[in-house]
Design a protein around this motif. Structure first.
Motif, PDB file in Angstrom:
ATOM      1  N   LYS A 215       0.844  -1.201   0.000  1.00  0.00           N
ATOM      2  CA  LYS A 215       0.000   0.000   0.000  1.00  0.00           C
ATOM      3  C   LYS A 215       0.877   1.248   0.000  1.00  0.00           C
ATOM      4  O   LYS A 215       1.831   1.350   0.767  1.00  0.00           O
ATOM      5  CB  LYS A 215      -0.882  -0.001   1.246  1.00  0.00           C
ATOM      6  N   VAL A 216       0.499   2.207  -0.833  1.00  0.00           N
ATOM      7  CA  VAL A 216       1.275   3.444  -0.931  1.00  0.00           C
ATOM      8  C   VAL A 216       1.276   4.187   0.402  1.00  0.00           C
ATOM      9  O   VAL A 216       2.275   4.757   0.823  1.00  0.00           O
ATOM     10  CB  VAL A 216       0.688   4.342  -2.048  1.00  0.00           C
ATOM     11  N   ASP A 217       0.122   4.138   1.135  1.00  0.00           N
ATOM     12  CA  ASP A 217       0.025   4.895   2.391  1.00  0.00           C
ATOM     13  C   ASP A 217       0.650   4.153   3.581  1.00  0.00           C
ATOM     14  O   ASP A 217       0.820   4.720   4.639  1.00  0.00           O
ATOM     15  CB  ASP A 217      -1.437   5.258   2.699  1.00  0.00           C
ATOM     16  N   ALA A 218       0.970   2.851   3.424  1.00  0.00           N
ATOM     17  CA  ALA A 218       1.603   2.101   4.522  1.00  0.00           C
ATOM     18  C   ALA A 218       2.655   1.164   3.937  1.00  0.00           C
ATOM     19  O   ALA A 218       2.526  -0.055   3.981  1.00  0.00           O
ATOM     20  CB  ALA A 218       0.550   1.309   5.295  1.00  0.00           C
ATOM     21  N   PRO A 219       3.674   1.741   3.336  1.00  0.00           N
ATOM     22  CA  PRO A 219       4.638   0.882   2.636  1.00  0.00           C
ATOM     23  C   PRO A 219       5.469   0.047   3.606  1.00  0.00           C
ATOM     24  O   PRO A 219       5.802   0.514   4.685  1.00  0.00           O
ATOM     25  CB  PRO A 219       5.518   1.884   1.889  1.00  0.00           C
TER      26      PRO A 219
END
Ligand code: ACO
Length: 338
Positions: A215-219
């Motif tokens: 996920k881009v928001d939780a790499p």
């Protein structure tokens, strides 16, 4: 370890390799450079693996670009244009994108509008899986010709802080064109393929698929990198490549003493030495280039085949053994009469 598929099928039209090609990115990364990145040494890498340097693709240079450059050389040697190609199979574990397949981009680069194009994901065994798929596709008459490519940009999936893996891998591509063998000369004599999904955890890239989307928001960058239990993989590699080699040799009606050249997967010189010893093949009859390129996964056997071909290491009628091993676990071998 048992091979689940051993050919040839005598009803098939014989199929030959009509051209080979390879492409390596310009940038060379030496072992000395790695000493500045992680706690390692040229001496450790050379003595434990045989690798001295590897190639690293440029920014903006994707797997499909490496693949297309190797393919152009193979097509030229086979006397074909991109527009003549009917089937493109790219073996890779480092595709440009999850979808579409890297083969679709390669089709576009080569102008092969009529070709059916798809990828095979069998790690380091991928090029030989593609070889067998292409052999049966052309040999059955379903396709007039096939272009198979092993291509990897592993530098994009390696954790450059992990000394256990980053010293091992490199980028590159190799390709071959398969055509029906009109008079039976130069044909692929046999292939042996196997898979053991029970060992999938030994070597994988855990993130980025549906099991663990990144996920881009939780790499979680670590999950995007190649993870390997090297010592375990080593043991499986030696056993599987030995068994696959013997099965392909027997399926071709040959013995190990008939093999003029062995082109093994280029992962580790100690693995190659162990196989050579078990098969009782002369060390001079083994093609090795891992010192220059490291482990390029699906590209390794393809690049070595092209270099052996262009260096004149194979003469007409020579029996050549190709063998590989990789994540999956997968393994594969083939005998080619040059
Ligand atoms: N520099 C210095 N030391 C290192 C390095 C490094 N780059 N890497 C590991 N070490 C250390 C380890 O931490 C360990 O230290 P410890 O004893 O204090 O714990 C020690 O060296 C020995 O580690 P091992 O893992 O036992 O080393 P080994 O001799 O097995 O070599 C290697 C490791 C090269 C990875 C080997 O196991 C191998 O080649 N495995 C097979 C790889 C392969 O074939 N992969 C298949 C294809 S890849 C694919 O499908 C994408």
């Amino acid at each position: 370890m048992k091979n689940s598929a051993v050919s040839p099928d005598q009803k098939m039209i014989p199929v030959r390799i009509a051209g080979t090609g390879s492409y390596l990115p310009e940038r060379i990364m030496t072992n000395q450079e790695l000493e500045d990145l992680v706690d390692t040494s040229d001496d450790w890498i050379t003595s434990r693996t045989g690798i001295r340097e590897r190639r690293i693709a440029a920014e903006g240079e994707h797997t499909s670009h490496l693949a297309a450059k190797a393919a152009e050389k193979a097509l030229e040697q086979a006397g074909l244009d991109g527009a003549d190609v009917h089937l493109i199979i790219v073996a890779t574990i480092t595709p440009d994108t999850l979808t579409p397949a890297t083969a679709c981009y390669v089709q576009q680069h080569l102008g092969s509008q009529r070709a059916v194009a798809f990828d095979v994901s069998a790690a380091c065994s991928g090029f030989l899986y593609a070889l067998e798929l292409a052999r049966t596709s052309v040999g059955s008459g379903a396709f007039r010709n096939a272009l198979i490519i092993g291509a990897e940009k592993l530098s994009a999936f390696v954790d450059w802080n992990d000394r256990n893996t980053c010293v091992l891998f490199g980028d590159g591509a190799g390709a071959a064109v398969l055509l029906p063998s009109e008079n039976g000369d130069g044909k692929i004599l046999s292939c042996a393929l196997g898979t053991d999904g029970a060992q999938a955890e030994l070597l994988n890239i855990p993130g980025g698929g549906s099991a663990c989307p990144l996920k881009v928001d939780a790499p979680n960058e670590k999950l995007a990198y190649l993870a390997m239990q090297g010592r375990e993989v080593f043991k499986h590699a030696v056993n599987a490549m030995k068994t696959a080699s013997i099965d392909a040799i027997e399926a071709a009606g040959l013995t190990a003493s008939d093999i003029k050249l062995l082109i093994p997967h280029q992962a580790n010189l100690r693995i190659i030495d162990a196989i050579v010893e078990r098969l009782e093949i002369d060390r001079e009859d083994v093609f090795i280039n891992l010192d220059k390129y490291g482990n390029t996964s699906a590209a390794a056997v393809a690049i070595a085949l092209d270099e052996a071909n262009r260096q004149g290491r194979m003469e007409k009628g020579d029996k050549v053994l190709l063998v590989a091993f990789g994540a999956g676990l997968t393994w594969a071998s083939a005998i080619i009469e040059w």
